[in-house]
Every structure is written in structure tokens, then in C-alpha cells.
Write a protein that holds these residues in place. Structure first.
Motif, PDB file in Angstrom:
ATOM      1  N   SER A 183     -11.133  -0.963   4.794  1.00 47.72           N
ATOM      2  CA  SER A 183     -11.026  -2.134   5.518  1.00 47.72           C
ATOM      3  C   SER A 183     -11.397  -2.009   7.121  1.00 47.72           C
ATOM      4  N   HIS A 239      -5.380   0.488  -2.289  1.00 50.04           N
ATOM      5  CA  HIS A 239      -5.276  -0.847  -2.260  1.00 50.04           C
ATOM      6  C   HIS A 239      -4.931  -1.430  -3.375  1.00 50.04           C
ATOM      7  N   ASP A 245      -9.051   0.140   8.456  1.00 48.57           N
ATOM      8  CA  ASP A 245      -9.246   1.638   8.059  1.00 48.57           C
ATOM      9  C   ASP A 245     -10.095   2.268   8.772  1.00 48.57           C
ATOM     10  N   HIS A 287      -4.421   6.338   0.770  1.00 46.15           N
ATOM     11  CA  HIS A 287      -3.787   5.213   0.704  1.00 46.15           C
ATOM     12  C   HIS A 287      -4.457   4.409  -0.465  1.00 46.15           C
ATOM     13  N   GLU A 308       0.877  -1.161   0.112  1.00 40.00           N
ATOM     14  CA  GLU A 308       0.071  -0.100  -0.109  1.00 40.00           C
ATOM     15  C   GLU A 308       0.632   1.128   0.026  1.00 40.00           C
TER      16      GLU A 308
HETATM   17 ZN   LIG Z   1      -7.189   0.423   3.457  1.00 40.21          ZN
END
Ligand SMILES: [Zn+2]
Length: 137
Positions: free
Chosen positions: A96, A88, A99, A86, A28
């Protein structure tokens, strides 16, 4: 009635973020976006590419050093941190569970770029995590 929140991203910054995401594959990538918040209309003026200090394909960590640098940039340019970016590398641009936890600590918009779907999506935590529009100009 509340207006739909949105974040605008100039094309050159969007391109830089996509390049950053691809260069960091399979891990990432992350970045901090600076700009102005006009009542939920977030306008990106500048970006700071940061290092994923604990490289991982499913997580990112922005070092304290990079964070401090970001705050200094804000002060110098009279901007605020309007979003955290960010990527993925292997999944869709949905937050996620990790996250979501970090969104509680950093309640700014979060922009996620999916390397697989080639798209940006943004979210903000209110009473729940809600999507906001990303407009590339
Ligand atoms: Zn993420």
C-alpha cells in the motif's frame, strides 16, 4: 548482470505465518524474519511473531518493545533481520502507499501475505519498489 533477489522461507515458518495471519483476521498481522543475507539471497532461519499494536484491517504497527526483543534475538543468535512480514486480510499482496513509505525507513525485504489470494509476495525498495521471489522450501 545482477542476480534476481530472492527470499527463502522454510515451509514450517510459512505455515506459522499463514496461521498468524488467519488468527489476526480481520486485522493485519505482522512478524519479523531473521536469517542471513547472501548478496541478495535472503535465507530465513527464524521468525518472531509480533503483535499489531494498533490493530487495523489496513495497517500494522510493531511496538518498540517487540522491536527491541527482535534485535536482542538477532544478537543472541548471530542473525540479522532480513525481512518484515505483514498480512493483507482483504486485499492482494501488493504494498500500500503506507507500506511504501515505511519501506523507506526499513529498507529490508517486505513479505506480504494475502489472506484472500493465499499467497506470499515480497518486495524491496531500491530506486523503486521491486518484487523479489519468495521460495517456500
Ligand atoms: Zn500492507
Amino acid at each position: 548482470m545482477t542476480l534476481q533477489k530472492e527470499i527463502t522461507l522454510p515451509k514450517n515458518h510459512a505455515d506459522t505465518l499463514i496461521r498468524h495471519a488467519k488468527q489476526n483476521e480481520p486485522n493485519e498481522s505482522c512478524a519479523i524474519l531473521f536469517g542471513k543475507n547472501y548478496d541478495g539471497r535472503f535465507v530465513t532461519i527464524d521468525i518472531c511473531l509480533t503483535k499489531n499494536s494498533e490493530p487495523s484491517p489496513v495497517n500494522f504497527t510493531i511496538s518498540n518493545h517487540d522491536l527491541i526483543k527482535a534485535y536482542e534475538t538477532c544478537e543472541k543468535k548471530n542473525l540479522e533481520i532480513i525481512a518484515i512480514f505483514h498480512s493483507h486480510p482483504n486485499s492482494a499482496a501488493y504494498p500500500s502507499s503506507t507500506d511504501r513509505q515505511y519501506m523507506e525507513i526499513n529498507p529490508v525485504p517486505w513479505i506480504i501475505y494475502s489472506n484472500t489470494n493465499n499467497e506470499f509476495r515480497a518486495y524491496i525498495l531500491e530506486s523503486t519498489v521491486i518484487p523479489i521471489n519468495v521460495i517456500v522450501l
